[in-house]
Design an enzyme around this catalytic site. Structure first.
Site, PDB file in Angstrom:
ATOM      1  CE  LYS A   1      -4.323  -1.830   1.724  1.00  0.00           C
ATOM      2  NZ  LYS A   1      -5.243  -1.961   2.841  1.00  0.00           N
TER       3      LYS A   1
ATOM      4  CE  LYS B   1     -13.691  -6.233   2.342  1.00  0.00           C
ATOM      5  NZ  LYS B   1     -13.248  -5.704   3.628  1.00  0.00           N
TER       6      LYS B   1
ATOM      7  CE  LYS C   1      -6.131  -9.618  -0.850  1.00  0.00           C
ATOM      8  NZ  LYS C   1      -5.916  -8.975   0.437  1.00  0.00           N
TER       9      LYS C   1
END
Ligand code: TYM
Length: 327
Positions: A111, A196, A193
């Site tokens: 991130k 969301k 992965k």
């Protein structure tokens, strides 16, 4: 009876990865254990959230908890920010953590992408997660594979503090991972992965998707050109991911699914997977509709916060006393 704790961030688009990796275990565990399930809203503000949206997503996740089968009579369900102990313990644990270990967390590295400056919340996030778990003297933490490193850090912190004071200040928890559901990959890119926040909605199946959207996502899922339905993560990551999803929803072993589809093409297999998925998600969507705006939901969260606070306050008294805080 073992104590179970876990949480989900209220950031919208809760998908079948969240369900098959985590929520499904939450339900399985609630009959034989003392389960505490949290909507971790304080985690989601590590990135800016629109306040109205965040409020909505908190209630959405709470309703999903109940829609997948969590029963507030059996499990404690609550919202993290309603229990001050999470933030309090997080600070105490922060003071027992090292910048080195936090900067090695893969989620932080991903991130912050090597930027010189990144939001500090992303850096200290795993400590807040450790606080969530240790606050409740948790034995078992049901999660997906992507949380493994965070659980390890939580264990390290518990052991470090227990050793420092030479007593059992914290229970050292264990992660619990599903066989087929622990790591569900993106449908459009099986090397990533399922997430969301990925921009392509066809990369995931959200728990509240209509049958048409589920069909589109599965029928267009990336596979390979070999044409046989065989589990092989290296050579056939797309088909292996679909086999995992099929197995997790149907309860059939991957080997049995391979046998069932021997000689069949990808089209037939995908068509059946659409059916398996639609059948599994239909009751969740229906129950969500019934519960989302109900008093049952807000009552459950109020009751859950009271129960969670009672446990948390006891832990914080013990922790403050151990560290010599207060008078
Ligand atoms: P979150 O909100 O990203 O995800 C919720 C749960 O879903 C699992 N998961 C997956 N499992 C399989 N395949 C996937 N593609 C997939 N994507 C997500 C996650 O592993 C998780 O179990 N840090 C946590 C929330 C948290 C927490 C906690 C969990 C905060 N405090 C304490 C356990 C205990 C998170 O961001 O999960």
């Amino acid at each position: 009876m073992k104590r179970v704790f876990s949480g989900v961030q209220p950031t919208g688009n809760i998908h079948i990865g969240n369900y098959l990796g985590a929520l499904k275990q939450f339900v399985e565990l609630q009959d034989e254990n003392e389960c505490i399930y949290c909507i971790v809203d304080m985690h989601s503000i590590t990135l800016p959230q629109e306040p109205k949206e965040l409020k909505k997503h908190i209630l959405d996740v709470a309703a999903l908890y109940m829609a997948v089968g969590l029963d507030p009579k059996k499990s404690t369900i609550f919202v993290q920010s309603q229990v001050p102990g999470h933030a309090q313990l997080s600070w105490v644990l922060t003071c027992s953590s090292y910048t080195g270990e936090l900067s090695r967390m893969t989620q932080f590295k991903d991130k912050s992408k090597g930027k010189e400056s990144a939001p500090a919340g992303i850096f200290t996030y795993p400590v807040l997660m450790a606080a969530d778990i240790l606050l409740y003297d948790t034995d078992i933490v049901p999660v997906g594979n992507d949380q493994k490193q965070h659980i390890e850090l939580c264990r390290d912190l518990a052991i470090r503090i227990n050793n420092r004071f030479d007593k059992k200040v914290f229970v050292v928890p264990d992660g619990r991972f599903m066989k087929s559901g622990a790591r569900i990959m993106a449908l459009d890119d099986p090397s990533a992965k399922m997430s969301k926040s990925a921009p392509n909605p066809k990369s995931r199946i959200s728990l509240l998707d209509e049958p048409g959207a589920i069909k589109k996502a599965i029928m267009s899922a990336t596979t390979d050109s070999e044409g046989t339905i065989r589990f092989d993560l290296e050579e056939k990551p797309g088909i292996s991911n679909l086999l995992n999803i099929y197995s997790a929803f149907s309860g059939l072993a991957v080997e049995d699914i391979e046998k069932k589809y021997e000689g069949c093409g990808y089209g037939a297999f995908k068509k059946d997977l659409v059916e398996v998925t639609v059948d599994a998600l239909a009751p969740i969507r229906e129950r969500f509709g019934e519960i989302r705006n109900s008093k049952e939901l807000t009552d459950a969260l109020k009751d859950g916060a009271e129960k969670a606070n009672a446990i948390s306050e006891k832990t914080m008294q013990r922790v403050y006393k151990t560290f010599g805080l207060g008078i």
